[in-house]
Design an enzyme around this catalytic site. Structure first.
Site, PDB file in Angstrom:
ATOM      1  N   LYS A  26       0.815  -1.211   0.000  1.00  0.00           N
ATOM      2  CA  LYS A  26       0.000   0.000   0.000  1.00  0.00           C
ATOM      3  C   LYS A  26       0.853   1.269   0.000  1.00  0.00           C
ATOM      4  CE  LYS A  26      -1.405   1.518   4.482  1.00  0.00           C
ATOM      5  NZ  LYS A  26      -0.486   1.722   5.453  1.00  0.00           N
ATOM      6  N   GLU A  33      -2.782   3.828  18.305  1.00  0.00           N
ATOM      7  CA  GLU A  33      -1.340   4.140  18.300  1.00  0.00           C
ATOM      8  C   GLU A  33      -1.102   5.359  19.165  1.00  0.00           C
ATOM      9  OE1 GLU A  33       0.726   3.370  14.343  1.00  0.00           O
ATOM     10  OE2 GLU A  33      -1.249   4.053  13.750  1.00  0.00           O
ATOM     11  N   HIS A  52      -5.709  -2.996   7.016  1.00  0.00           N
ATOM     12  CA  HIS A  52      -5.431  -3.798   8.214  1.00  0.00           C
ATOM     13  C   HIS A  52      -6.693  -4.182   8.980  1.00  0.00           C
ATOM     14  CE1 HIS A  52      -1.556  -2.446   7.180  1.00  0.00           C
ATOM     15  NE2 HIS A  52      -1.523  -1.327   7.879  1.00  0.00           N
ATOM     16  N   LYS A  67      -4.383   7.834  15.768  1.00  0.00           N
ATOM     17  CA  LYS A  67      -3.033   8.243  16.165  1.00  0.00           C
ATOM     18  C   LYS A  67      -3.145   9.064  17.435  1.00  0.00           C
ATOM     19  CE  LYS A  67      -0.961   7.188  12.108  1.00  0.00           C
ATOM     20  NZ  LYS A  67      -0.052   6.040  12.026  1.00  0.00           N
TER      21      LYS A  67
HETATM   22  C1  BG6 Z   1       0.935   1.268   8.495  1.00  0.00           C
HETATM   23  C2  BG6 Z   1       0.343   2.638   8.504  1.00  0.00           C
HETATM   24  O1  BG6 Z   1       0.375   0.508   7.462  1.00  0.00           O
HETATM   25  O2  BG6 Z   1       0.672   0.630   9.739  1.00  0.00           O
HETATM   26  C3  BG6 Z   1       0.908   3.465   9.655  1.00  0.00           C
HETATM   27  O3  BG6 Z   1       0.617   3.300   7.278  1.00  0.00           O
HETATM   28  C4  BG6 Z   1       0.735   2.716  10.949  1.00  0.00           C
HETATM   29  O4  BG6 Z   1       0.295   4.732   9.719  1.00  0.00           O
HETATM   30  C5  BG6 Z   1       1.242   1.297  10.852  1.00  0.00           C
HETATM   31  O5  BG6 Z   1       1.463   3.417  11.955  1.00  0.00           O
HETATM   32  C6  BG6 Z   1       0.907   0.486  12.086  1.00  0.00           C
HETATM   33  O6  BG6 Z   1       1.559  -0.734  12.030  1.00  0.00           O
HETATM   34  P1  BG6 Z   1       2.006  -1.491  13.353  1.00  0.00           P
HETATM   35  O7  BG6 Z   1       2.604  -2.762  12.848  1.00  0.00           O
HETATM   36  O8  BG6 Z   1       2.983  -0.602  14.051  1.00  0.00           O
HETATM   37  O9  BG6 Z   1       0.768  -1.702  14.149  1.00  0.00           O
END
Ligand code: BG6
Length: 494
Positions: free
Chosen positions: A150, A218, A241, A342
């Protein structure tokens, strides 16, 4: 207990975008771990390709630095790093200027036993030119693999265009679309939990489950990535996701773990999602944007503060909560509440399956009312699975009911390093296993569901709701679920 390493066949992995962030942060460290564990050896090659006029030595230096920076110190073994670095080579390639490019063909081995993979860690508008370049240079093989990631579009139309571009040269069984969530151990464990146990399947339906919550929170901010402001949380996290997580929770048991058997079932879920359109968008979705905090003890910038001058006033959402419904026999009447954002109160990704309340309580005089059982699948951090059960509080003093967790902590149970998602995914490409990669029709079905939400937001005069950095999102997200007489699960960490 130790992992069983099954070596993969020797490969030539060409990484386009070799000097980019993804290569340094994720791909090189992931390949290093697999090499260190003996999953492949010096018979394989990693070939960096990009427009920069680097030499092999420069790229080897980049790889060494990436390991020093992004692999935990305890796994940095100098002797292994020295051996690993030698499998790196580099060819300057500019797909739009073949005459100025180096000879990629000379770096690839013409041996059908050696797997050939092209990882396109570049912007999607370069996928088609690179695919055509590979074809023109006769580097395409029918058994070669291409890996893309992506943003695979910003809506259905652009996603179709990207896939059409790649499919001019590569066939669907050669295309590996990464959603790194599918490579996470805990996400794969969802499959084990559901389909390697008999316990859950009989109750995994609307007769027993009240609702499902998916949270990917996050604590970091959106940062200064230009991409994020174009994307927003709906495209960045929900379209890929979180819908993938929803599919794994909701899909019917596939007949096998064969890639298409599994992906067929995920696709059926995506197609059964009730469209959220027009008036329902305001009712079933909430978008938010974080604002900064400044006090004597904390100072966190808001989303707007981080934007360059020309983007100030942006309405990009950094938080989304929504209520999804799956229109099929298994899930009719069971809402799936999704939220992601976020700068939230903590970094936590988890799935909460909340069962129905007991039909009748015999504990009228007890202290503490029985609470519905919950199955909590913690994806990160502190990976594990918890089953919340009602228990009698031990000791005298009558019947006191207390919710206690049956707690399976992966760290305690397995006592091993958890591999990063990319380790598994990069090796699956070499093995030729597409099970953990998205098929084109899945991707398009996800866009079809997400696009009307986006469009309604774009039409709306309402800006995203503001929320303070370091909280669980805007009040609208709480209202979204409380309107249905439910609340977000914010359980204790342990
Ligand atoms: C990415 C997003 O696909 O996934 C990010 O573009 C995000 O914005 C990240 O922070 C989160 O991934 P993980 O593995 O840290 O949960």
């Amino acid at each position: 207990m130790s992992s069983r390493i099954i070596p993969v066949p020797a490969f030539d992995y060409v990484v386009f975008g070799a000097t980019g962030d993804l290569t340094k942060r994720k791909l090189i460290p992931a390949l290093y771990h697999r090499f260190k564990d003996g999953q492949f050896d010096e018979n394989s090659r990693i070939i960096g390709a990009s427009r920069s006029k680097l030499t092999e030595a420069d790229f080897q230096k980049t790889a060494r630095e990436a390991i020093q920076q992004f692999v935990e110190k305890e796994y940095q073994d100098q002797a292994v790093i020295d051996r690993f670095i030698k499998i790196f080579t580099y060819v300057p390639v500019d797909a739009s200027k073949p005459e100025e490019s180096g000879d990629l063909g000379a770096a690839l081995r013409d041996d059908p036993a050696i797997v050939r993979a092209f990882y396109l860690a570049v912007a999607p508008d370069l996928f088609e030119p690179i695919a055509e370049y590979l074809d023109a240079k006769k580097l395409y093989r029918r058994d070669a693999r291409v890996v893309i990631e992506k943003p695979l579009g910003h809506d259905l139309e652009s996603s179709i265009a990207i896939n059409d571009g790649v499919s001019k040269i590569f066939q669907e069984d050669q295309v590996y679309r990464i959603d790194h969530y599918l490579g996470k151990e805990t996400v794969q464990n969802l499959l084990a939990l559901r389909f390697a146990n008999t316990l859950f399947e009989p109750v995994w339906n609307s007769a027993h489950i009240d609702h499902v919550q998916l949270t990917v929170a996050e604590s970091v901010g959106a940062g200064t990535r230009g991409y994020y402001d174009e994307s927003g949380a709906l495209r960045d996290m929900i379209q890929n996701h979180m819908l993938q997580l929803l599919c794994l929770v909701a899909m019917e048991p596939p007949a096998s773990d064969d890639a298409n058997a599994l992906r067929d079932e995920k696709l059926k879920v995506l197609r059964a999602l009730r469209r959220i359109t027009n008036g329902d968008v305001a009712k079933n979705t909430v978008r938010g944007q974080y604002r900064g905090v400044k006090s004597e003890t904390v100072s966190v910038a808001g989303y707007q503060d981080e934007l360059p001058e020309e983007k100030k006033g942006s309405r990009t959402e950094t938080f989304v909560a929504l209520k999804a419904e799956i229109e099929n026999w298994r899930w009719s009447g069971v809402p799936f509440y999704l939220r992601t954002g976020k700068r939230m109160a903590e970094r936590v990704s988890e799935i909460c399956i909340q069962f129905k309340p007991i039909p009748h309580s015999i504990f009228d005089h007890a202290e503490g009312a029985p609470r519905p059982n919950k199955l909590i699948i913690r994806l990160q951090p502190d990976e594990g699975v918890k089953l919340m059960l009602m228990n009698k509080d031990p000791g005298p003093g009558g019947m006191r009911l207390r919710e206690v967790a049956l707690n399976l902590s992966f760290a305690q149970a397995f006592n091993e390093r958890t591999p990063e998602a990319y380790e598994r995914l990069l090796m699956d490409v070499v093995r030729g296993s597409q099970t953990l990669f998205m098929r084109r029709d899945e991707l398009e079905a996800a866009w079809m569901w997400v696009d009307p939400i986006r469009e309604a937001w774009d039409r709306s005069s309402e800006p995203p709701q503001s929320y303070t950095a370091g909280t669980w999102g805007p009040s609208g997200a709480v209202a979204l679920i409380e309107r249905d007489g439910r609340s977000w699960y914010e359980g204790p960490l342990s």
